[in-house]
Design a protein around this motif. Structure first.
Motif, PDB file in Angstrom:
ATOM      1  N   ALA A 238     -40.724  30.570  86.252  1.00  7.82           N
ATOM      2  CA  ALA A 238     -39.629  31.545  86.417  1.00  7.82           C
ATOM      3  C   ALA A 238     -39.901  32.423  87.642  1.00  7.82           C
ATOM      4  O   ALA A 238     -39.003  32.700  88.443  1.00  7.82           O
ATOM      5  CB  ALA A 238     -39.496  32.397  85.159  1.00  7.82           C
ATOM      6  N   LEU A 241     -39.290  30.469  90.887  1.00 10.84           N
ATOM      7  CA  LEU A 241     -37.856  30.260  91.130  1.00 10.84           C
ATOM      8  C   LEU A 241     -37.195  31.533  91.643  1.00 10.84           C
ATOM      9  O   LEU A 241     -36.479  31.508  92.647  1.00 10.84           O
ATOM     10  CB  LEU A 241     -37.156  29.819  89.832  1.00 10.84           C
ATOM     11  N   THR A 242     -37.439  32.656  90.956  1.00 10.98           N
ATOM     12  CA  THR A 242     -36.712  33.882  91.320  1.00 10.98           C
ATOM     13  C   THR A 242     -37.184  34.435  92.659  1.00 10.98           C
ATOM     14  O   THR A 242     -36.396  35.013  93.390  1.00 10.98           O
ATOM     15  CB  THR A 242     -36.862  34.970  90.229  1.00 10.98           C
ATOM     16  N   LEU A 267     -36.744  23.715  83.342  1.00 13.10           N
ATOM     17  CA  LEU A 267     -35.812  24.413  84.238  1.00 13.10           C
ATOM     18  C   LEU A 267     -34.528  24.781  83.493  1.00 13.10           C
ATOM     19  O   LEU A 267     -34.048  25.920  83.572  1.00 13.10           O
ATOM     20  CB  LEU A 267     -35.496  23.549  85.461  1.00 13.10           C
ATOM     21  N   LEU A 270     -35.168  27.609  81.069  1.00 12.01           N
ATOM     22  CA  LEU A 270     -35.281  28.928  81.712  1.00 12.01           C
ATOM     23  C   LEU A 270     -33.891  29.497  82.026  1.00 12.01           C
ATOM     24  O   LEU A 270     -33.656  30.698  81.868  1.00 12.01           O
ATOM     25  CB  LEU A 270     -36.123  28.825  82.993  1.00 12.01           C
ATOM     26  N   ARG A 275     -33.660  33.529  82.184  1.00  6.90           N
ATOM     27  CA  ARG A 275     -34.824  33.938  82.975  1.00  6.90           C
ATOM     28  C   ARG A 275     -34.796  33.362  84.376  1.00  6.90           C
ATOM     29  O   ARG A 275     -35.678  33.632  85.180  1.00  6.90           O
ATOM     30  CB  ARG A 275     -36.106  33.510  82.252  1.00  6.90           C
ATOM     31  N   SER A 276     -33.823  32.527  84.652  1.00  7.62           N
ATOM     32  CA  SER A 276     -33.639  31.989  86.003  1.00  7.62           C
ATOM     33  C   SER A 276     -32.153  32.027  86.295  1.00  7.62           C
ATOM     34  O   SER A 276     -31.337  31.862  85.385  1.00  7.62           O
ATOM     35  CB  SER A 276     -34.146  30.543  86.062  1.00  7.62           C
ATOM     36  N   LEU A 279     -29.141  26.931  88.616  1.00  7.46           N
ATOM     37  CA  LEU A 279     -29.975  26.127  89.521  1.00  7.46           C
ATOM     38  C   LEU A 279     -29.233  24.925  90.067  1.00  7.46           C
ATOM     39  O   LEU A 279     -28.387  24.337  89.389  1.00  7.46           O
ATOM     40  CB  LEU A 279     -31.217  25.619  88.776  1.00  7.46           C
TER      41      LEU A 279
END
Ligand SMILES: [Zn+2]
Length: 472
Positions: A238, A241-242, A267, A270, A275-276, A279
């Motif tokens: 996470a 990614l962020t 993925l 998340l 939390r992401s 995507l």
């Protein structure tokens, strides 16, 4: 008296291949390719240096190429018998072996061209064998020898030999093999762990405990360490990614089979958990695409959680956009994407495949991230990057490593030290002999000592390649 010979995965991680010569029959358990390191090619050439035509059959623990990748060569050298594997393994091999053969053909062609160039440039003698280890035609042909066997079903491949597959929880279709040999002195039970999964991991079931064996062959890939927890893994991914996606790309080298599907699961999870951000994920591997389809087909063998998540995903396709690229043109088009993409490609250890192109385009950019989630064998490009190389060679050029590099252990398809010990503790009586394989030398040796000390198994041995032992 039956004899067990270690043809590979002896004090190293790849090339799993074990020969059993029993009273009336000879057969192999696994027939894997050696990968990574300068001498892998030589080992692959030499590994099947026996009369393949005399083998009665082969039993495969799972589809990974380091357990199955020499099958086409075995068949090309005269082996005509059946190859027993679980149904998902049979399906996966239908995609994986031709893919592996294609890579062999490309490698051979590349080596030939380079040798010719060297000759023209006045370097080298041009002496390159130039023949691939096996061809796509060899691979297609050997697929016809595969026979699907259900988990738990006792099977008799030859008089005096029986075996049964149990779920190893490693990748789709992976199995522990329980094998019984009727020998003049009585029946002996040999257990091959294959590769064992980490209990509690997403997607896969936990490895099945086995209560008894006279002889045990057990893997030790991560026999020297403990994985970080899954919760930590989620936190780490996470975070990557962020922090990365607003400025650059996240590149994830991954085995097409198993690991890619797990990463897709994490993925999507998340995003589901908030939390992401949403995507865009490129899965740039035709093999991974096939494996993802096969995995979906065998949903009944997966854990409950992954079935729930798959359901959620079908209703939220705009939040998790997964783009499966097929053609080289589609793959190259990804090079134009400079930020906001997660790119998953094979090979997992960066030894070949499309991942090398994505590394070439992203490794030199400090706004990008490379995330390793699997074991990186000694001698591979992946291992160099993980070990902190500041420059690496890609397509004949030096590429600086400026992207941030993350190694995330909690997703490993292999059980860690605690998981391996827990599985071994499932034996009610210690086996008479235990062979520790599929681990680098120091790891296997250390783990063998631990099994002696903690579990009081007698005769725990790390075999050398080519060593043979009586089964008694
Ligand atoms: Zn494996």
């Amino acid at each position: 008296m039956a004899e067990l010979t270690f043809l590979g995965a002896a004090a190293e991680v790849t090339g799993s291949c074990f020969l059993i010569a029993a009273q009336r029959t000879r057969f192999l358990v696994d027939c894997g390719l050696f990968q990574g390191g300068r001498d892998a090619d030589d080992k692959n050439e030499a590994a099947l240096d026996f009369d393949a035509g005399t083998l009665a059959f082969v039993i495969l623990t799972h589809a990974h190429i380091d357990h199955s990748g020499l099958l086409p060569r075995l068949a090309a050298r005269g082996f005509q018998g059946p190859v027993y594997a679980t149904a998902p393994t049979v399906d996966l091999l239908g995609a994986m072996l031709p893919d592996s053969a294609h890579i062999q053909e490309l490698d051979a062609e590349w080596a030939r061209e380079r040798a010719e160039r060297d000759v023209r440039g006045g370097r080298g003698s041009g002496n390159v064998a130039g023949a691939p280890l096996y061809t796509v035609a060899d691979a297609e042909r050997c697929l016809r020898q595969l026979r699907a066997v259900e988990y738990g079903k006792p099977t008799q491949p030859a008089p005096g030999v029986r075996f049964r597959f149990r779920d190893a929880g490693h990748i789709l279709g992976s199995a522990v093999v329980e094998l019984w040999l009727d020998e003049p002195g009585g029946t002996r039970k040999i257990v091959f762990s294959g590769d064992l999964g980490q209990p509690g991991r997403p997607v896969m079931a936990d490895p099945t405990p086995i209560p008894d064996a006279d002889v045990l062959v057990v893997e030790s890939t991560y026999g020297d360490r403990l994985h970080r927890t899954l919760a930590t893994t989620y936190d780490e991914i996470a975070h990557v990614l962020t922090t990365t996606l607003p400025r650059g790309n996240v590149v994830i080298p991954a085995f097409a089979v198993g690991r890619t599907q797990e990463i897709l699961h994490v993925l999507a999870d998340l995003v589901r958990q908030g939390r992401s951000p949403g995507l865009t994920i490129f899965v740039d591997s035709p093999l991974a695409t096939r494996a993802t389809e096969i995995t979906a087909r065998y949903a009944a063998l997966l854990d409950r959680e992954s079935r729930d998540l798959a359901q959620w995903q079908t209703q939220h396709r705009d939040r998790v956009r997964v783009l499966f690229t097929e053609t080289p043109q589609e793959s190259k088009a990804i090079n134009a994407v400079t930020r906001g993409a997660v790119i998953i490609a094979a090979s997992g250890m960066c030894e070949g495949g499309r991942i090398r192109h994505h590394l070439r385009h992203n490794l030199g950019r400090d706004e990008c991230a490379v995330v390793f989630t699997g074991f990186q064998a000694r001698g591979t490009l992946g291992r160099q990057i993980v070990d902190g190389a500041t420059r690496v060679r890609l397509f004949g050029a030096d590429v600086a490593v400026r992207a941030t590099v993350h190694t995330i252990g909690g997703l490993s398809a292999h059980g860690d030290q605690a998981a391996l010990l827990q599985w071994l503790a499932g034996f009610r009586e210690p086996p008479t002999a235990t062979y520790v394989v599929h681990g680098e030398r120091e790891t296997a040796t250390g783990f063998a000592q631990l099994v002696r000390d903690r579990l009081h198994f007698p005769a725990v041995i790390v075999p050398e390649r080519g060593a043979h032992y009586r089964i008694d």
